[in-house]
Design an enzyme around this catalytic site. Sequence first.
Site, mmCIF file in Angstrom:
data_model
loop_
_atom_site.group_PDB
_atom_site.id
_atom_site.type_symbol
_atom_site.label_atom_id
_atom_site.label_comp_id
_atom_site.label_asym_id
_atom_site.label_seq_id
_atom_site.Cartn_x
_atom_site.Cartn_y
_atom_site.Cartn_z
ATOM 1 N N ASP A 311 0.819 -1.213 0.000
ATOM 2 C CA ASP A 311 0.000 0.000 0.000
ATOM 3 C C ASP A 311 0.853 1.264 0.000
ATOM 4 O OD1 ASP A 311 0.817 -0.858 2.628
ATOM 5 O OD2 ASP A 311 -0.369 0.793 3.436
ATOM 6 N N GLU A 312 0.242 2.332 -0.434
ATOM 7 C CA GLU A 312 0.780 3.694 -0.292
ATOM 8 C C GLU A 312 2.255 3.805 -0.656
ATOM 9 O OE1 GLU A 312 -2.034 5.362 3.274
ATOM 10 O OE2 GLU A 312 -0.304 4.195 3.879
#
Length: 500
Positions: A311-312
């Site tokens: 993620d991210e």
Amino acid sequence: MTRELGDVIPAPGEVRPDPAAGFTIETGVTISAAPGTEAVAEHLAAALRPATGFDLPIGPGPDAGAGAVPARTPGGIHLELDETLGDEAYRMVVDPGGIVLTGGDPAGLFYAVQTLRQVLPAEIHADGPRETVWTVPGGLIADRPRFGYRGAMLDVARHFFSVAEVESYLDALVQFKINHLHLHLTDDQGWRLEIESRPELTVVSGGAGTGVDGAGPGFYTQDEYAGLVAYAAARFVTIVPEFDMPGHVNAAQVAYPELTADGVAPGPRTDLEVGYSSLVAGKEETYAFVEDVLREVAALTPGPYLHIGGDEAQATTPEDYRAFIGRVLPLVAKYGKRPVGWHELAGADLPGDAILQYWGIDAADDTTAGAAARGHQVIMSPADRSYLDMRYAADTRPGLDWAGVTDVEKAYGWDPAGRLPGVGEDNLLGVEAPLWSETLRSLADAQTMTFPRLPAIAEIGWSPRVTHDWESFRRRLAAFGPRWREQGIAYHPAPEIPWQ
Ligand code: TNX
């Protein structure tokens, strides 16, 4: 307070009350355990003995396979298995002759025990004897889960929780038939699992001063972690370990500077920022490191899944992201595990068994739907519904609010099969309720964010959709106030619930 047979969370699939036919557990009652049910019988006895003060001895039950006909012990509680019921399914029959719990497998029988606890008076959760009449309402419950994956997640990187705290958290979760606990073990602010070939990870990034505000230090030795995995397994919970990469890796880079582009160690971070750190896709040191971690974790993991985060990764270019994931996924397979990643992973080339965990807040995401169309299974964790770290309301603390505030009705009021166009019932492995710990400072904080919203997510994951009913849910939920008080579990006294 007298219970009704159907006053259970998650709502059972089928409830046939027979109010005339209850059974009262009294001194002298025995538990009979058919072959294969002994371990669950011990869980049952351990749940009933403290508050009742009864001996509740466990004896052998008739072995149906050996042709013994009586499928119950009159005047007692009988446990048996019947695999025709199916995985995790159970049946509970209560009449004046006793209680018969039948599991499709031992997990199903364990869920029958959780249901039985909920239809006993709240004092059953007391840790010492109570003068209570232990009547179980009469009738039949036949129940089975909607989804095979019903998860919770605890972020032990931003704030560390000890083995004892995680075990206590898990004991509270299993009462709602949660069967996976995802542990977010690493992030920018800390590294929480000992890796023997990379000792600096926990020496440098697991100790004093780590965690958000430096307030959550600690790590698990491999022995402690193995103990936790076994504790969970004994309660039919699979631990899903997560090592977040290629982003969220500052703590690893502090310990092993070769993991940065220039080989210079960054400073430790204890703030809430995300998206600034990245492993280097073009360096071989990166993959040697990742392989060391995955190899050791796989060896500690009896369950099928390894979560690799993903993620991210704002500090990783899309090309580097794809190259990195393309090198890492074969390592997960090499060590015999099935990869899980946050839904951003859909931007990479994935093996067919890769699972995506959707955490978005709007329905405009078509990469997850595209991956589902290619056959990938999805775990639903929309941040605006299932994130346990969102505040209940603007004025409640702790918690964040980037996905909005989430009261109990909002946590309950959605259908995982209707959340993302193109991601329907058949694409779903299940649901998960993640608890990120940036604003948490204690187990009580974690409990307060979890209860009462986790029961909403648990019901969405377990119960047939036809049972979905907010008025019924809030009335059933109200009965958990005294149960949690007896257990010393902190909960948010949500104003929309008519708490008992
Ligand atoms: C987003 S959700 C994150 C985490 C934060 C969380 C806080 C996700 C996959 N990443 O790094 O802790 O928000 O709610």
